[in-house]
Design a protein around this motif. Sequence first.
Motif, mmCIF file in Angstrom:
data_model
loop_
_atom_site.group_PDB
_atom_site.id
_atom_site.type_symbol
_atom_site.label_atom_id
_atom_site.label_comp_id
_atom_site.label_asym_id
_atom_site.label_seq_id
_atom_site.Cartn_x
_atom_site.Cartn_y
_atom_site.Cartn_z
ATOM 1 N N PHE A 121 0.832 -1.199 0.000
ATOM 2 C CA PHE A 121 0.000 0.000 0.000
ATOM 3 C C PHE A 121 0.874 1.260 0.000
ATOM 4 C CE2 PHE A 121 -3.016 -2.857 2.636
ATOM 5 C CZ PHE A 121 -3.412 -3.527 1.492
ATOM 6 N N ASP A 122 1.972 1.221 0.767
ATOM 7 C CA ASP A 122 2.880 2.368 0.789
ATOM 8 C C ASP A 122 3.522 2.613 -0.573
ATOM 9 O OD1 ASP A 122 2.346 2.778 3.447
ATOM 10 O OD2 ASP A 122 4.190 1.840 4.188
ATOM 11 N N ALA A 123 3.654 1.525 -1.354
ATOM 12 C CA ALA A 123 4.228 1.644 -2.698
ATOM 13 C C ALA A 123 3.190 2.098 -3.725
ATOM 14 C CB ALA A 123 4.851 0.314 -3.125
ATOM 15 N N GLY A 124 1.987 2.390 -3.266
ATOM 16 C CA GLY A 124 0.951 2.913 -4.155
ATOM 17 C C GLY A 124 -0.025 1.882 -4.680
ATOM 18 N N MET A 125 0.153 0.603 -4.311
ATOM 19 C CA MET A 125 -0.718 -0.456 -4.845
ATOM 20 C C MET A 125 -1.939 -0.623 -3.950
ATOM 21 S SD MET A 125 2.293 -3.133 -5.944
ATOM 22 C CE MET A 125 3.909 -2.430 -6.360
ATOM 23 N N ARG A 126 -2.732 0.434 -3.878
ATOM 24 C CA ARG A 126 -3.878 0.481 -2.971
ATOM 25 C C ARG A 126 -5.188 0.141 -3.650
ATOM 26 N NH1 ARG A 126 -1.159 5.375 -2.046
ATOM 27 N NH2 ARG A 126 0.106 5.375 -0.139
ATOM 28 N N SER A 127 -5.197 0.047 -4.946
ATOM 29 C CA SER A 127 -6.422 -0.224 -5.695
ATOM 30 C C SER A 127 -6.132 -1.318 -6.713
ATOM 31 C CB SER A 127 -6.903 1.035 -6.416
ATOM 32 O OG SER A 127 -5.999 1.367 -7.474
ATOM 33 N N PRO A 128 -7.170 -2.001 -7.197
ATOM 34 C CA PRO A 128 -6.902 -3.043 -8.192
ATOM 35 C C PRO A 128 -6.243 -2.508 -9.454
ATOM 36 C CG PRO A 128 -9.270 -2.651 -7.950
ATOM 37 C CD PRO A 128 -8.584 -1.938 -6.835
ATOM 38 N N ARG A 129 -6.583 -1.302 -9.852
ATOM 39 C CA ARG A 129 -5.968 -0.743 -11.059
ATOM 40 C C ARG A 129 -4.476 -0.487 -10.839
ATOM 41 N NH1 ARG A 129 -8.558 0.671 -15.258
ATOM 42 N NH2 ARG A 129 -10.514 0.798 -14.094
ATOM 43 N N ARG A 130 -4.131 0.066 -9.677
ATOM 44 C CA ARG A 130 -2.718 0.312 -9.397
ATOM 45 C C ARG A 130 -1.940 -0.997 -9.238
ATOM 46 N NH1 ARG A 130 -1.394 5.470 -7.528
ATOM 47 N NH2 ARG A 130 0.752 4.684 -7.658
ATOM 48 N N MET A 131 -2.584 -1.985 -8.656
ATOM 49 C CA MET A 131 -1.926 -3.289 -8.512
ATOM 50 C C MET A 131 -1.716 -3.926 -9.880
ATOM 51 S SD MET A 131 -0.683 -5.452 -6.234
ATOM 52 C CE MET A 131 -1.515 -5.208 -4.649
ATOM 53 N N ARG A 132 -2.717 -3.880 -10.712
ATOM 54 C CA ARG A 132 -2.604 -4.468 -12.043
ATOM 55 C C ARG A 132 -1.560 -3.748 -12.889
ATOM 56 N NH1 ARG A 132 -7.113 -3.081 -16.257
ATOM 57 N NH2 ARG A 132 -5.904 -1.158 -16.054
ATOM 58 N N ASP A 133 -1.513 -2.430 -12.774
ATOM 59 C CA ASP A 133 -0.620 -1.651 -13.627
ATOM 60 C C ASP A 133 0.837 -1.694 -13.170
ATOM 61 O OD1 ASP A 133 -2.808 -1.054 -15.141
ATOM 62 O OD2 ASP A 133 -3.039 0.999 -14.411
ATOM 63 N N ALA A 134 1.079 -2.091 -11.930
ATOM 64 C CA ALA A 134 2.462 -2.281 -11.490
ATOM 65 C C ALA A 134 3.059 -3.455 -12.268
ATOM 66 C CB ALA A 134 2.511 -2.564 -9.991
ATOM 67 N N THR A 135 4.341 -3.397 -12.529
ATOM 68 C CA THR A 135 4.975 -4.523 -13.224
ATOM 69 C C THR A 135 5.116 -5.697 -12.268
ATOM 70 O OG1 THR A 135 7.247 -3.947 -12.650
ATOM 71 C CG2 THR A 135 6.307 -2.890 -14.615
ATOM 72 N N THR A 139 2.425 -12.794 -9.328
ATOM 73 C CA THR A 139 1.559 -13.200 -10.436
ATOM 74 C C THR A 139 0.102 -13.233 -10.001
ATOM 75 O OG1 THR A 139 3.331 -14.506 -11.434
ATOM 76 C CG2 THR A 139 1.079 -15.041 -12.096
ATOM 77 N N GLN A 140 -0.167 -13.838 -8.845
ATOM 78 C CA GLN A 140 -1.543 -13.967 -8.367
ATOM 79 C C GLN A 140 -2.168 -12.604 -8.087
ATOM 80 O OE1 GLN A 140 -0.907 -16.522 -4.987
ATOM 81 N NE2 GLN A 140 -1.387 -18.380 -6.137
ATOM 82 N N LEU A 141 -1.402 -11.696 -7.492
ATOM 83 C CA LEU A 141 -1.955 -10.371 -7.200
ATOM 84 C C LEU A 141 -2.318 -9.622 -8.470
ATOM 85 C CD1 LEU A 141 0.346 -9.192 -4.258
ATOM 86 C CD2 LEU A 141 -2.083 -9.793 -4.123
ATOM 87 N N GLY A 142 -1.503 -9.783 -9.512
ATOM 88 C CA GLY A 142 -1.832 -9.162 -10.790
ATOM 89 C C GLY A 142 -3.097 -9.747 -11.386
ATOM 90 N N GLU A 143 -3.204 -11.071 -11.365
ATOM 91 C CA GLU A 143 -4.395 -11.746 -11.913
ATOM 92 C C GLU A 143 -5.628 -11.420 -11.081
ATOM 93 O OE1 GLU A 143 -3.122 -15.788 -11.812
ATOM 94 O OE2 GLU A 143 -2.057 -15.675 -13.743
ATOM 95 N N GLU A 144 -5.456 -11.381 -9.775
ATOM 96 C CA GLU A 144 -6.563 -11.072 -8.874
ATOM 97 C C GLU A 144 -7.099 -9.666 -9.143
ATOM 98 O OE1 GLU A 144 -6.380 -12.245 -4.487
ATOM 99 O OE2 GLU A 144 -5.808 -10.128 -4.478
ATOM 100 N N ALA A 145 -6.190 -8.705 -9.283
ATOM 101 C CA ALA A 145 -6.605 -7.323 -9.561
ATOM 102 C C ALA A 145 -7.363 -7.238 -10.880
ATOM 103 C CB ALA A 145 -5.378 -6.416 -9.591
ATOM 104 N N GLU A 146 -6.876 -7.955 -11.884
ATOM 105 C CA GLU A 146 -7.544 -7.959 -13.185
ATOM 106 C C GLU A 146 -8.946 -8.539 -13.072
ATOM 107 O OE1 GLU A 146 -8.463 -7.027 -16.681
ATOM 108 O OE2 GLU A 146 -6.343 -6.684 -16.198
ATOM 109 N N LEU A 147 -9.105 -9.592 -12.276
ATOM 110 C CA LEU A 147 -10.420 -10.208 -12.099
ATOM 111 C C LEU A 147 -11.368 -9.279 -11.354
ATOM 112 C CD1 LEU A 147 -12.158 -12.706 -12.551
ATOM 113 C CD2 LEU A 147 -11.261 -13.644 -10.411
ATOM 114 N N VAL A 148 -10.869 -8.610 -10.318
ATOM 115 C CA VAL A 148 -11.716 -7.656 -9.587
ATOM 116 C C VAL A 148 -12.219 -6.550 -10.520
ATOM 117 C CG1 VAL A 148 -11.732 -5.915 -7.749
ATOM 118 C CG2 VAL A 148 -10.652 -8.128 -7.350
ATOM 119 N N LEU A 149 -11.344 -6.086 -11.393
ATOM 120 C CA LEU A 149 -11.731 -5.046 -12.347
ATOM 121 C C LEU A 149 -12.720 -5.574 -13.384
ATOM 122 C CD1 LEU A 149 -8.210 -3.439 -12.825
ATOM 123 C CD2 LEU A 149 -10.209 -2.271 -11.863
#
Length: 215
Positions: free
Chosen positions: A65-79, A101-111
């Motif tokens: 969260f401190d790195a800015g990955m507080r929302s599914p879009r920010r999590m997905r857009d992080a490399t 990998t899972q966090l990226g896929e999870e964020a995409e699914l939430v979106l």
Amino acid sequence: MARSDTSATRVRALLEHEGHGTYAEEAGIRLKDTPQPLYQLLVLAHLLSARIRAETAVATARALFDAGMRSPRRMRDATWQERVDVLGEGGYRRYDERTSTQLGEEAELVLAEYGGDLRRMRAAADGSVELLRSELQEMPGIGPAGADIFLREVQGIWPELSPYLDERALRGARRAHLPTDPAALAGLVPREDLPLLAAALVRASLRRDTADSSG
């Protein structure tokens, strides 16, 4: 002393000893019924469900969260590597690559499925705890344990789930010599304190498990 009085005394003692706030509060999540904190709780539940110390999972959630990955879009857009690096910084090294990998896929699914808003999952469940628990497990990396963690914490703002005290929490109740009937346990605290009670019961259970394994 009546049994109910004894249980109330034991609950007060438990909350004094183990009541360090909910896991969401420990991770810096100001939980309310809005998309961003609900998503952050999902991430925390994901991290807590691994075979890793709860303190490490909480610290890693804070780092994300401190790195800015507080929302599914920010999590997905992080490399993928950015997520790996932050997971490692939080101490989540055993699982960092798979979890990234899972966090990226999870964020995409939430979106894709819920427009980034887990309240839509709640609405689709229409009051069914089992359906909601099943839908949570459709998320990459969220199994039964992760679903239980999410539901234990969110019941304070989604009252139709209350009382949600899963087997892990009830194990803590047995060890604290408290009732193991969820309704009876729930009657010992105000409804809004149920997530705090659940977290304290889980901590008591985990502490005993650690003591048993080292004894």
